[in-house]
Each structure stands twice: as structure tokens, then as C-alpha cells.
Motif scaffolding. Structure first.
Motif, PDB file in Angstrom:
ATOM      1  N   ALA A  35     -14.097 -27.502  10.163  1.00 33.44           N
ATOM      2  CA  ALA A  35     -14.043 -28.157  11.472  1.00 33.44           C
ATOM      3  C   ALA A  35     -13.507 -27.206  12.536  1.00 33.44           C
ATOM      4  O   ALA A  35     -14.003 -27.182  13.670  1.00 33.44           O
ATOM      5  CB  ALA A  35     -13.180 -29.413  11.395  1.00 33.44           C
ATOM      6  N   ARG A  36     -12.500 -26.400  12.191  1.00 34.55           N
ATOM      7  CA  ARG A  36     -11.954 -25.443  13.158  1.00 34.55           C
ATOM      8  C   ARG A  36     -12.965 -24.338  13.458  1.00 34.55           C
ATOM      9  O   ARG A  36     -13.124 -23.920  14.588  1.00 34.55           O
ATOM     10  CB  ARG A  36     -10.646 -24.827  12.654  1.00 34.55           C
ATOM     11  CG  ARG A  36      -9.466 -25.763  12.423  1.00 34.55           C
ATOM     12  CD  ARG A  36      -9.393 -26.857  13.437  1.00 34.55           C
ATOM     13  NE  ARG A  36      -8.452 -27.913  13.173  1.00 34.55           N
ATOM     14  CZ  ARG A  36      -8.700 -29.024  12.490  1.00 34.55           C
ATOM     15  NH1 ARG A  36      -9.838 -29.206  11.867  1.00 34.55           N
ATOM     16  NH2 ARG A  36      -7.807 -29.981  12.413  1.00 34.55           N
ATOM     17  N   CYS A  65      -4.665 -16.403   5.564  1.00 33.36           N
ATOM     18  CA  CYS A  65      -3.784 -17.570   5.655  1.00 33.36           C
ATOM     19  C   CYS A  65      -3.575 -17.986   7.106  1.00 33.36           C
ATOM     20  O   CYS A  65      -2.730 -18.837   7.385  1.00 33.36           O
ATOM     21  CB  CYS A  65      -2.452 -17.315   4.964  1.00 33.36           C
ATOM     22  SG  CYS A  65      -1.502 -15.993   5.693  1.00 33.36           S
ATOM     23  N   GLU A  66      -4.334 -17.382   8.022  1.00 34.33           N
ATOM     24  CA  GLU A  66      -4.244 -17.811   9.413  1.00 34.33           C
ATOM     25  C   GLU A  66      -5.529 -17.473  10.145  1.00 34.33           C
ATOM     26  O   GLU A  66      -6.295 -16.608   9.722  1.00 34.33           O
ATOM     27  CB  GLU A  66      -3.044 -17.196  10.124  1.00 34.33           C
ATOM     28  CG  GLU A  66      -3.108 -15.711  10.326  1.00 34.33           C
ATOM     29  CD  GLU A  66      -1.877 -15.178  11.051  1.00 34.33           C
ATOM     30  OE1 GLU A  66      -0.793 -15.779  10.972  1.00 34.33           O
ATOM     31  OE2 GLU A  66      -2.009 -14.146  11.707  1.00 34.33           O
ATOM     32  N   LEU A  67      -5.750 -18.200  11.240  1.00 32.07           N
ATOM     33  CA  LEU A  67      -6.929 -17.993  12.072  1.00 32.07           C
ATOM     34  C   LEU A  67      -6.520 -18.217  13.516  1.00 32.07           C
ATOM     35  O   LEU A  67      -5.967 -19.273  13.856  1.00 32.07           O
ATOM     36  CB  LEU A  67      -8.043 -18.967  11.675  1.00 32.07           C
ATOM     37  CG  LEU A  67      -9.318 -18.934  12.502  1.00 32.07           C
ATOM     38  CD1 LEU A  67     -10.038 -17.596  12.335  1.00 32.07           C
ATOM     39  CD2 LEU A  67     -10.230 -20.083  12.111  1.00 32.07           C
ATOM     40  N   GLU A  68      -6.780 -17.235  14.353  1.00 30.99           N
ATOM     41  CA  GLU A  68      -6.477 -17.372  15.772  1.00 30.99           C
ATOM     42  C   GLU A  68      -7.636 -18.078  16.453  1.00 30.99           C
ATOM     43  O   GLU A  68      -8.761 -17.593  16.454  1.00 30.99           O
ATOM     44  CB  GLU A  68      -6.224 -16.008  16.411  1.00 30.99           C
ATOM     45  CG  GLU A  68      -5.761 -16.125  17.845  1.00 30.99           C
ATOM     46  CD  GLU A  68      -5.368 -14.791  18.455  1.00 30.99           C
ATOM     47  OE1 GLU A  68      -4.256 -14.691  18.959  1.00 30.99           O
ATOM     48  OE2 GLU A  68      -6.200 -13.859  18.409  1.00 30.99           O
ATOM     49  N   LEU A  69      -7.356 -19.251  17.017  1.00 27.01           N
ATOM     50  CA  LEU A  69      -8.380 -20.030  17.699  1.00 27.01           C
ATOM     51  C   LEU A  69      -8.538 -19.597  19.151  1.00 27.01           C
ATOM     52  O   LEU A  69      -9.626 -19.678  19.712  1.00 27.01           O
ATOM     53  CB  LEU A  69      -8.039 -21.517  17.646  1.00 27.01           C
ATOM     54  CG  LEU A  69      -7.873 -22.113  16.239  1.00 27.01           C
ATOM     55  CD1 LEU A  69      -7.454 -23.568  16.347  1.00 27.01           C
ATOM     56  CD2 LEU A  69      -9.140 -21.959  15.428  1.00 27.01           C
ATOM     57  N   ALA A  70      -7.456 -19.161  19.743  1.00 27.46           N
ATOM     58  CA  ALA A  70      -7.410 -18.669  21.122  1.00 27.46           C
ATOM     59  C   ALA A  70      -6.169 -17.797  21.209  1.00 27.46           C
ATOM     60  O   ALA A  70      -5.291 -17.892  20.348  1.00 27.46           O
ATOM     61  CB  ALA A  70      -7.324 -19.834  22.102  1.00 27.46           C
ATOM     62  N   ILE A  75      -3.741 -21.234  13.737  1.00 25.18           N
ATOM     63  CA  ILE A  75      -3.534 -22.195  12.665  1.00 25.18           C
ATOM     64  C   ILE A  75      -3.235 -21.414  11.393  1.00 25.18           C
ATOM     65  O   ILE A  75      -3.649 -20.262  11.250  1.00 25.18           O
ATOM     66  CB  ILE A  75      -4.751 -23.122  12.470  1.00 25.18           C
ATOM     67  CG1 ILE A  75      -6.025 -22.321  12.157  1.00 25.18           C
ATOM     68  CG2 ILE A  75      -4.937 -24.017  13.681  1.00 25.18           C
ATOM     69  CD1 ILE A  75      -7.224 -23.153  11.773  1.00 25.18           C
ATOM     70  N   GLN A  76      -2.511 -22.037  10.479  1.00 21.27           N
ATOM     71  CA  GLN A  76      -2.140 -21.368   9.232  1.00 21.27           C
ATOM     72  C   GLN A  76      -2.286 -22.335   8.067  1.00 21.27           C
ATOM     73  O   GLN A  76      -2.206 -23.549   8.250  1.00 21.27           O
ATOM     74  CB  GLN A  76      -0.689 -20.878   9.294  1.00 21.27           C
ATOM     75  CG  GLN A  76      -0.442 -19.862  10.365  1.00 21.27           C
ATOM     76  CD  GLN A  76       1.021 -19.476  10.435  1.00 21.27           C
ATOM     77  OE1 GLN A  76       1.903 -20.329  10.358  1.00 21.27           O
ATOM     78  NE2 GLN A  76       1.284 -18.192  10.563  1.00 21.27           N
TER      79      GLN A  76
END
Length: 86
Positions: A35-36, A65-70, A75-76
Motif C-alpha cells: 500500500a505504501r 527495514c525502512e522506506l523514505e516516503l518523502a 516508515i520502518q
């Protein structure tokens, strides 16, 4: 290379800014990541060659273990082992 023990874990703690922490099953975590990723443009370069959001989410689950959305919005997720009561 991801640790093969992580693939045996069935739960993850997921963290979202302003959302606190939640414990999700592996399947729920994959859906959460999908979804992200569906809202993310552009997709991270290492995921571009994967043909579906499901494969992209699986790759992230296994390798990160993390994703930069902006900028400044990350998120982690972390694998956790939940012991049965007893």
C-alpha cells in the motif's frame, strides 16, 4: 544478503510517523508495504526492475527495514518473534 532466520519470523513491528507502532503478521506487513509503495512515486531504484508491487514489497521485507516516503518522512519495520504464552 538477508538473514534466513528473518524469513521464519511471522510478525513485524511497523512504525509510521504519527501512527505509533503496530504488530502485524508477515502477510499484513507485506500488504502494508504494498500500500505504501503504490502511493510512492518514483519507486526506489533497486525496486524498479521488479514486475509487481507484491514483489517489490517482498524485496523490501527481505532486504531493508525502512522506506523514505518523502524527505523527512520514513516508515520502518522490524521482525519480531512472539513467544506463545505458556
Amino acid at each position: 544478503m538477508s538473514n534466513p532466520l528473518l524469513r521464519e519470523l511471522d510478525h513485524y513491528v511497523v512504525l509510521e510517523p504519527g501512527g505509533g507502532e503496530r504488530i502485524l503478521t508477515a502477510a499484513e506487513t507485506l500488504a502494508w508495504l504494498e500500500a505504501r509503495l503504490a502511493k510512492l512515486e518514483p519507486v526506489p531504484a533497486d525496486l524498479v526492475g521488479l514486475s509487481s508491487p507484491g514483489l517489490q514489497a517482498q524485496r523490501l521485507l527481505e532486504t531493508a527495514c525502512e522506506l523514505e516516503l518523502a524527505p523527512g518522512l520514513t516508515i520502518q519495520w522490524f521482525a519480531v518473534r512472539i513467544e506463545p504464552p505458556g
